[in-house]
Write an enzyme that holds these catalytic residues in place. Sequence first.
Site, PDB file in Angstrom:
ATOM      1  N   HIS A 137      45.869  34.686  42.999  1.00 17.56           N
ATOM      2  CA  HIS A 137      46.511  33.677  42.218  1.00 17.56           C
ATOM      3  C   HIS A 137      47.494  33.194  41.777  1.00 17.56           C
ATOM      4  O   HIS A 137      49.192  34.277  42.246  1.00 17.56           O
ATOM      5  CB  HIS A 137      46.138  34.401  40.283  1.00 17.56           C
ATOM      6  CG  HIS A 137      46.212  36.113  40.113  1.00 17.56           C
ATOM      7  ND1 HIS A 137      47.708  35.160  39.621  1.00 17.56           N
ATOM      8  CD2 HIS A 137      46.233  36.699  39.934  1.00 17.56           C
ATOM      9  CE1 HIS A 137      47.419  37.038  38.372  1.00 17.56           C
ATOM     10  NE2 HIS A 137      46.611  37.755  39.295  1.00 17.56           N
ATOM     11  N   CYS A 157      46.455  42.195  41.419  1.00 21.26           N
ATOM     12  CA  CYS A 157      45.604  41.266  41.862  1.00 21.26           C
ATOM     13  C   CYS A 157      47.351  41.092  43.240  1.00 21.26           C
ATOM     14  O   CYS A 157      48.000  41.628  43.255  1.00 21.26           O
ATOM     15  CB  CYS A 157      45.549  40.274  41.343  1.00 21.26           C
ATOM     16  SG  CYS A 157      43.779  40.769  40.027  1.00 21.26           S
TER      17      CYS A 157
END
Length: 182
Positions: A137, A157
Site C-alpha cells: 500500500h 505490510c
Amino acid sequence: MKLLARLFSALTLVALICAIWIALLPQRPTAPDRPAPDPAVLTGPVDRILIEKSARRMVAYRDGAPLKTYRIALGFAPDGDKRQQGDGKTPEGIFRIDRRNEASAYHLSLGIDYPQAKDRARAAAEGIDPGGDIFIHGQPNQLPRGILLPGDWTAGCIAISNAEIAELFAATAIGTEVEIRP
C-alpha cells in the site's frame, strides 16, 4: 478577516504538529546497497512481484524481465517470518494478490493471501492468531500530500509512495504472484 486568520493559524499548527510527529518517528539507516528508485513509469501488466526484505526492495516483473524497482518500508519488526498477529513482521514465502482496495485507509492497497493454510495450521497448533490483512500500500491517507513516512512503520505490510502504489495498482491484477524473501 479574523476567521481567515484563525483558519490559517489552525492549519499552520496542524502542519507543524505533523512535521514534529514525522521527525520523531524512528529512523532506519539507508542500506548502502539500496537501489535508487527507478524513474521510469511502470506501464503494462505485472505478472510477478519480488520483495527482498533485507534490501528494502520490491521489483515488478513481466515475463521474467524486471520492469521497475521500488524502495519499500516494512513492518516495525521486519526481521524473520510473520508468526502471529501484532508481531510487526512481514510474512515470507510465495503468495498471490487476492484483493484490490481503492477505499483503503492507506493510498490504495493490494492484498496478499496471507495467512495461507499452513500458517493457519501452525498458528492453531501453537494456540495463537496468525494475523492477516497484509497489503502492499501507499502512505496513510491522513498525511499531507507528498509526505513519505521514514523507516519501517507498518504493522507487517509493504509500503511505498502514493505515486508508486498508483502505478503498481493500475498494472497488477488479482492472482499476480508475490514472493517475499528474507
